[in-house]
Design an enzyme around this catalytic site. Structure first.
Site, short mmCIF file in Angstrom:
data_model
loop_
_atom_site.label_atom_id
_atom_site.label_comp_id
_atom_site.label_asym_id
_atom_site.label_seq_id
_atom_site.Cartn_x
_atom_site.Cartn_y
_atom_site.Cartn_z
N GLU A 126 -10.19 3.04 28.05
CA GLU A 126 -10.28 2.13 29.11
C GLU A 126 -11.36 2.71 30.01
O GLU A 126 -11.24 3.91 29.93
CB GLU A 126 -8.58 2.27 29.63
CG GLU A 126 -8.79 1.56 30.59
CD GLU A 126 -7.39 0.73 31.73
OE1 GLU A 126 -6.83 2.06 30.79
OE2 GLU A 126 -7.42 0.09 32.24
N ASP B 79 -8.30 -4.06 34.23
CA ASP B 79 -7.82 -4.99 35.60
C ASP B 79 -8.22 -4.92 36.27
O ASP B 79 -9.08 -5.02 36.95
CB ASP B 79 -6.20 -4.49 34.69
CG ASP B 79 -6.05 -3.47 35.04
OD1 ASP B 79 -6.60 -3.46 36.09
OD2 ASP B 79 -4.59 -3.03 34.81
N TYR C 7 -0.39 4.59 40.50
CA TYR C 7 -0.70 5.31 40.37
C TYR C 7 0.55 6.86 42.21
O TYR C 7 -0.16 6.58 43.12
CB TYR C 7 -2.44 5.63 41.24
CG TYR C 7 -3.59 5.53 40.41
CD1 TYR C 7 -3.41 6.32 39.48
CD2 TYR C 7 -3.63 4.09 40.59
CE1 TYR C 7 -5.04 5.73 38.67
CE2 TYR C 7 -4.43 3.96 39.83
CZ TYR C 7 -5.16 4.57 38.79
OH TYR C 7 -6.25 3.60 38.17
N ASP D 65 -9.95 -1.69 39.42
CA ASP D 65 -9.56 -0.28 39.89
C ASP D 65 -9.95 0.65 37.78
O ASP D 65 -10.84 1.76 37.59
CB ASP D 65 -8.24 0.30 39.46
CG ASP D 65 -7.75 1.94 39.17
OD1 ASP D 65 -8.17 2.60 40.00
OD2 ASP D 65 -7.27 1.82 38.02
#
Ligand code: NAG
Ligand code: NAG
Ligand code: NAG
Ligand code: NAG
Ligand code: NAG
Ligand code: NAG
Ligand code: NAG
Ligand code: NAG
Length: 561
Positions: free
Chosen positions: A465, A100, A263, A97
């Protein structure tokens, strides 16, 4: 949070089946190539084409499972080859995703929906840049996994691994820790949002593979038509939509609490409406179109934001008025966002964990709305505003940083990516190793803080990120620019060292670092965030309703059919 759900809610696999990949393969040029202006005055502009290639290449780097023969990212390895074993299924493949190794269906669905919708309307940009085979490969890698994650009509796997395991690991792709549990929704433990979100992705991509021309306002679909694949995708869309609407309606975190740490969603009205619209478009179904309208009214989508909410669809001036009430708020002020000093559209709350994503989603929506706008002034203002956000993201900002890894010497050097960092010391993510081992070409990072400051710190996940969904609006925007922009992306004017001379002192003010501004305590390890833009669902709906509206308006569609 209303807006979070709104965005979310609102809102490639078989080597032989996909289009043949170019020989030699497109490989991202090194960063210094992005500091060299290209010959001006031509389309496609080679810098925009190259950026489109980089943005797609990022998804190659995020691949999970057995990498295909054509793998372009030499520093990646086969990984997570046991996914699904706990449920006696093959759930290998798909994409990691973000920074990670978790696999999350909800943001993947959103990404695929967004990219397919963009490639349906601005697809000739992919063709012109010679990137359509990579678009096809990128979509199939995600869709083929989503097909595996939907093994029976009423079962959808929504997450592989979980935050407890994932947030405690920082290392390469050879030693990813287990157990990697497979989490599902099903008839007894449903999840309306996740099922409808996946249905929307399948349906939007089915339209693309069906070569369905959305509107003659746009350039038309990328050339990757495959009716067999389109039908397969549509079957999954319909089955998931039926699952979403016939099971008890609930947010999926009520059935799978583990997604609450990654999420979660705050509603499902938007996903239902979007799925119904994309399927209605794929099947010419007026009854599904009416269902979408009823979701819109029933769930009051955007009603709290838009004064003259009066969902009487099929009437072009009504939907146009609503879309423009929302978009005017973005462009002229009066919405929930404001402009930072440096000119970035900033939504307090949503933008705090990834500042570029809301702005780029807004830019994407504005750009695609331009041809539908009611006045010449709005067309120009919407276009200019969208362009300002894209240019900001590509280096026209107080830091002189293009927020895409590897496109310019001033690009971020410390993406919060366990696999690209080469580190395995979770207690010293920033300095071990001092330099990122691999360049994560094409990754759009979270972005600067609300003071336009970018610190380029590896563990500062809100700023550095990458994520699957961050690249999605930038892909569509870049495809648009490939189509008709003869001038370079802003960053070609930025020479090596520019950022170094502007690098801010002190510490950031964002969701990971409170030192730069008093804020809530959050965990130091990477958290997964998903960009949110207030109203994305609404504009998807408006645009699609616009399509029907125009047909009605032009007498090409009989609502009683
Ligand atoms: C179309 O897609 C299907 C399903 O992925 C694949 O089996 C087939 O080979 C593709 N056809 C062409 C002409 O690429
Ligand atoms: C980047 O590529 C250019 C041209 O391909 C080459 O001349 C240059 O040496 C490369 N720079 C680095 C740092 O690899
Ligand atoms: C892939 O494997 C090679 C060889 O073991 C290793 O050097 C590299 O770091 C691995 N890649 C990742 C992302 O862990
Ligand atoms: C249905 O999903 C729930 C929640 O993920 C799970 O606990 C349950 O085992 C699933 N049911 C079946 C029959 O797999
Ligand atoms: C699964 O869904 C599809 C599409 O909605 C439908 O045609 C099919 O009959 C369903 N299969 C079962 C076993 O219910
Ligand atoms: C859908 O309806 C439109 C307008 O009535 C028609 O032109 C088109 O051929 C139909 N498409 C399909 C696939 O039936
Ligand atoms: C659409 O709505 C507008 C404003 O509500 C109204 O003036 C117009 O007559 C309506 N048009 C049709 C075709 O119903
Ligand atoms: C490019 O297309 C957009 C609409 O998508 C239009 O507003 C813009 O003016 C065009 N730019 C040029 C340089 O033609």
């Amino acid at each position: 949070m209303w807006s979070l759900s709104a965005v979310l809610l609102l809102v490639v696999g078989h080597a032989f089946a996909q289009l043949p990949l170019p020989e030699p393969a497109f490989m991202p040029p090194n960063a210094s190539a992005g500091a060299a202006p290209s010959p001006s005055g031509v389309t496609p502009n080679s810098q925009w084409s190259s950026l489109l290639g980089d943005l797609l290449y990022f998804y190659d780097a995020q691949r999970s499972g057995k990498l295909s023969v054509g793998n372009r990212v030499k520093w990646r390895n086969d990984s997570a080859l046991s996914d699904g074993q706990d449920v006696h299924l093959d759930l290998t493949g798909g994409y990691y995703d973000a920074g990670d190794y978790i696999k999350c269906t909800f943001p993947l669905s959103f990404t695929l929906m967004s990219v397919c919708w963009g490639a349906t309307d601005f697809g000739k940009g992919y063709d012109l840049a010679n990137q359509t085979p990579y678009l096809d490969a990128m979509l199939r890698w995600g869709l083929d996994w989503l097909i595996k994650a939907h093994p029976t009509n009423n079962t959808l796997f929504v997450q592989i691994s979980d935050a407890n395991i994932d947030n405690n690991y920082w290392g390469g792709d050879q030693t990813i820790p287990g157990p990697r549990k497979s989490y599902q929704i099903n008839s007894t433990s449903p999840g309306t949002d996740a099922a409808a979100g996946a249905a929307a992705a399948f349906a939007a991509c089915s339209n693309l593979y069906q070569n369905h021309v959305f509107s003659d306002f746009y350039s038309g679909p990328a050339t990757l038509q495959n009716s067999t694949y389109a039908s397969l995708l549509l079957q999954h869309a319909q089955a998931l939509y039926t699952f979403a609407t016939s099971a008890e309606k609930t947010e999926y975190q009520n059935s799978v609490p583990e997604v609450g740490d990654t999420y979660s969603s705050s509603g499902f009205g938007d996903e239902l409406a979007i799925a119904a619209l994309f399927i209605s478009w794929a099947t010419n179904s007026s009854s599904l179109y009416e269902e979408a309208q009823s979701y819109y009214s029933h769930y009051n989508l955007l009603a709290t934001r838009i004064a003259q909410a009066n969902p009487a669809f099929g009437n072009i001036s009504t939907w146009q008025g609503q879309a423009e009430a929302y978009l005017d708020g973005v462009v002229y002020g009066g919405g929930n966002g404001y402009l930072t000093t440096g000119g970035l559209l900033y939504y307090p709350g949503d933008s705090d964990t990834n500042s570029l994503n809301p702005a780029l989603n807004a830019a994407m929506l504005l750009n695609r709305y331009v041809p539908l706008a009611s006045t010449q002034t709005k067309k120009q203002d919407y276009y200019n505003f969208a362009k300002s956000q894209v240019m900001y993201a590509l280096g026209d900002n107080p830091m002189s940083v293009p927020y895409v890894v590897g496109v310019n010497p001033n690009s971020p050097q410390n993406a919060h990516s366990a696999m690209a960092s080469g580190g395995n010391n979770i207690n010293d993510i920033n300095n071990d190793p001092p330099q990122e081992a691999y360049v994560l070409y094409g990754a759009v990072v979270g972005g600067p803080d609300k003071y336009d400051r970018f610190f380029d710190i590896r563990n500062d996940w809100p700023e550095t990120e990458p994520a699957l969904d961050y690249n999605a609006p930038m892909l569509t925007l870049t495809a648009m620019h490939v189509l008709n922009d003869t001038s370079d992306p802003f960053y070609t004017t930025l020479q090596a060292g520019t950022y170094q001379s502007k690098r801010p002192q002190g510490l950031p003010c964002d969701a990971a670092y409170q030192q730069g501004c008093a804020g809530p305590q959050l965990s130091q390890a990477g958290q997964i965030v998903m960009g949110v833009i207030v109203g994305l669902a609404g504009v998807v709906i408006f645009s699609l309703i616009g399509w029907w509206g125009w047909l009605v308006y032009r007498g090409e569609y009989d609502p009683c059919y």
